[in-house]
Design an enzyme around this catalytic site. Sequence first.
Site, short mmCIF file in Angstrom:
data_model
loop_
_atom_site.label_atom_id
_atom_site.label_comp_id
_atom_site.label_asym_id
_atom_site.label_seq_id
_atom_site.Cartn_x
_atom_site.Cartn_y
_atom_site.Cartn_z
N LYS A 162 0.82 -1.21 0.00
CA LYS A 162 0.00 0.00 0.00
C LYS A 162 0.86 1.27 0.00
O LYS A 162 2.05 1.23 0.26
CB LYS A 162 -0.94 0.00 1.22
CG LYS A 162 -1.96 -1.15 1.17
CD LYS A 162 -2.88 -1.03 -0.02
CE LYS A 162 -4.03 -2.02 0.00
NZ LYS A 162 -3.65 -3.40 -0.33
C1 LIG Z 1 -9.68 -2.84 -1.60
C2 LIG Z 1 -9.11 -3.51 -0.39
N1 LIG Z 1 -9.89 -3.71 0.68
C3 LIG Z 1 -9.42 -4.29 1.79
C4 LIG Z 1 -8.13 -4.73 1.87
C5 LIG Z 1 -7.68 -5.44 3.10
O1 LIG Z 1 -6.59 -4.84 3.67
P1 LIG Z 1 -5.68 -5.60 4.73
O2 LIG Z 1 -4.74 -6.47 3.96
O3 LIG Z 1 -4.95 -4.48 5.43
O4 LIG Z 1 -6.57 -6.35 5.63
C6 LIG Z 1 -7.26 -4.54 0.78
C7 LIG Z 1 -5.87 -4.99 0.86
O5 LIG Z 1 -5.27 -5.61 0.09
C8 LIG Z 1 -7.77 -3.93 -0.39
O6 LIG Z 1 -7.00 -3.75 -1.47
#
Ligand SMILES: Cc1ncc(COP(=O)(O)O)c(C=O)c1O
Length: 357
Positions: A162
């Site tokens: 990210k």
């Molecule tokens: C659009 C979206 N939502 C939710 C997430 C979930 O994030 P995390 O990996 O921090 O739980 C991601 C991560 O890849 C994402 O790209």
Amino acid sequence: MLESGWLTMGEVSAKFEDEFKAYTGAKHAFAVSNATVALHMACLALGIGPGDEVIVPSLTFVATANAVRYTGADPVFADITSENDLTLSLESIRQALSPRTKALMVMHYAGYACDMPAILQWAAEQGLPVIEDAAHAVGSFLNDKHLGTWGAAGCFSFFSNKNLSTGEGGMVVTDDDALAEQFKLLRSHGMTSLTWDRHQGHAWSYDVVTTGYNYRIDELRSALGRVQLDKLDANNARRSALTARYRELLSELCPALGLPFEGHPGISAHHIMPVLLPRGTERIRFMERLKEQGIQTSIHYPPVHTFSAYREGAIGAEHLPLTDDVAAREVTLPLYPTMTDDQAQLVALAVARALGD
Ligand SMILES: Cc1ncc(COP(=O)(O)O)c(C=O)c1O
């Protein structure tokens, strides 16, 4: 930080939250283990549960829909707006509405804003809260307002790929005091005081007032997050410049290639660089050709309604023609702040060659 001897959520995490609030303009911010749990808490705090429906995109990471399912509610899939705007379509959201709808969850694809003014106005008319999956959108603004601060709650990811990375990590923000109170409880077992509070002499014991979770971040990640937040604007500016360069090169070298989000309103964090292959291009072969030249590509996303765990009985799946078309043609090109202009040119030339084959 390590020398302080305090590793679990404490002073550094509180500072990270304060700085994140100052950056985004949110009233409340809670650092958590990842964005998935932030989304889960947003659903729980809004009272979503068994029998409810939440309207979500299918062109997203599966976590968006999973968070709804964790509560026992059903995600209902809505379509994207167009080949150029890969965010949720308000018209499709309207079609997905049912007496069971309890909320909407929108996702700012690649950091480009959903049409928040129109979506929020419609949602308010229906009495529905809007959760923003802002995993891609740290540093994204629409009308000078940070994405993730438009709806009832905004959820950010600090996963390693990210724009702001702590390895694993996330943040949930809200302007609503009652939701903030819920987030504080849900993040830490429903306890009325934390180890850090007790260490500071603010409390001797605690009550447990709801069934919460351990969704906390730790001091090491918060320390990383603070440094990353300082670098965010410069990194996002570089992503923006690279995206502009890509657009220039690709529109010249590969006029048949789709370049979504042309002229999109707001300031994007430019999290990823999606392109749409001309219809009839063999995507895997195209990706292999780039790999042979040392260029890594990926797909954002295989749509959620097509996964084995979702396919059967996926609500709304028959109304996703744009999602189905775009998802089958999408390829994500490399984009990262330390990438050089020469590297972007190299990729663009390789894309043109791979398309020519
Ligand atoms: C659009 C979206 N939502 C939710 C997430 C979930 O994030 P995390 O990996 O921090 O739980 C991601 C991560 O890849 C994402 O790209």
